[in-house]
Design an enzyme around this catalytic site. Structure first.
Site, PDB file in Angstrom:
ATOM      1  N   ARG A  89       0.875  -1.369  -0.285  1.00  0.00           N
ATOM      2  CA  ARG A  89      -0.078  -0.053  -0.115  1.00  0.00           C
ATOM      3  C   ARG A  89       0.801   1.249  -0.044  1.00  0.00           C
ATOM      4  O   ARG A  89       0.482   2.273  -0.623  1.00  0.00           O
ATOM      5  CB  ARG A  89      -0.971  -0.035   1.090  1.00  0.00           C
ATOM      6  CG  ARG A  89      -2.040  -0.944   1.150  1.00  0.00           C
ATOM      7  CD  ARG A  89      -2.886  -0.845  -0.022  1.00  0.00           C
ATOM      8  NE  ARG A  89      -3.915  -1.899  -0.346  1.00  0.00           N
ATOM      9  CZ  ARG A  89      -3.722  -2.799  -1.347  1.00  0.00           C
ATOM     10  NH1 ARG A  89      -3.349  -2.271  -2.412  1.00  0.00           N
ATOM     11  NH2 ARG A  89      -4.892  -3.449  -1.352  1.00  0.00           N
ATOM     12  N   GLU A  92       1.854   1.684  -3.617  1.00  0.00           N
ATOM     13  CA  GLU A  92       0.846   2.074  -4.225  1.00  0.00           C
ATOM     14  C   GLU A  92       0.839   3.373  -3.918  1.00  0.00           C
ATOM     15  O   GLU A  92       0.362   4.278  -5.092  1.00  0.00           O
ATOM     16  CB  GLU A  92      -0.361   1.371  -3.852  1.00  0.00           C
ATOM     17  CG  GLU A  92      -1.545   1.626  -4.494  1.00  0.00           C
ATOM     18  CD  GLU A  92      -2.946   1.117  -4.059  1.00  0.00           C
ATOM     19  OE1 GLU A  92      -3.570   0.900  -4.942  1.00  0.00           O
ATOM     20  OE2 GLU A  92      -2.792   0.757  -2.798  1.00  0.00           O
ATOM     21  N   SER A 115      14.639  15.476   2.599  1.00  0.00           N
ATOM     22  CA  SER A 115      15.493  14.742   3.267  1.00  0.00           C
ATOM     23  C   SER A 115      15.012  13.504   3.958  1.00  0.00           C
ATOM     24  O   SER A 115      14.040  13.555   4.632  1.00  0.00           O
ATOM     25  CB  SER A 115      16.517  15.503   4.322  1.00  0.00           C
ATOM     26  OG  SER A 115      17.553  14.447   4.762  1.00  0.00           O
TER      27      SER A 115
END
Length: 148
Positions: A89, A92, A115
């Site tokens: 996920r 995704e 960063s």
């Protein structure tokens, strides 16, 4: 001892003690998410922090201390698409919203990056009558690209 073995020993000790990452964080004096990253081999502790974790979990000292204080080889996933549903996920999210995040960050800050070195992350639970929600906060310093 390999870091994967250290991770397994620490998680086994955490489970045996029925400790949470918050418990470990309090013992070490750091954020729970950072302590979890150390245990996964993605960050390193100083001697005092390693001693606190080892003492709290009651694990054999010299077997694992070296790996906790060593500079880790970062990156815990292969280049393949992750198959674990939770990790997938996040993959995704970056596939769908990565360019959106890039656009917003560049509009707000200019040409640069967030960063992952000067960085903090936290995971919290937000109660919701429709089902509790996961709140992930990524907090990184903005680093502009330099011109030369």
């Amino acid at each position: 001892m390999e870091m994967s073995e250290v991770t397994a020993k620490l998680i086994e000790a955490k489970n045996r003690k029925r400790a949470t990452y918050q418990d470990l964080a309090e013992a070490v004096g750091r954020n729970k998410t950072w302590v979890a990253a150390v245990i996964q081999g993605q960050a390193s502790m100083d001697e005092k922090e390693a001693d606190a974790l080892i003492n709290y979990l009651e694990v054999p000292y010299e077997e694992i201390k070296h790996e906790l204080v060593a500079v880790p080889y970062k990156g815990s996933l292969s280049e393949d698409v992750p198959t674990d549903p939770l990790i997938y996920r996040f993959h995704e999210i970056t596939q769908v919203y990565g360019t959106t995040l890039k656009e917003i960050i560049h509009e707000e800050f200019g040409d640069g990056i967030m960063s992952a070195i000067d960085f903090k992350m936290d995971v919290e639970r937000e109660e919701d009558p429709k089902g509790d929600r996961v709140v992930v906060t990524l907090n990184g310093k903005f680093l502009p690209y330099t011109k030369w």
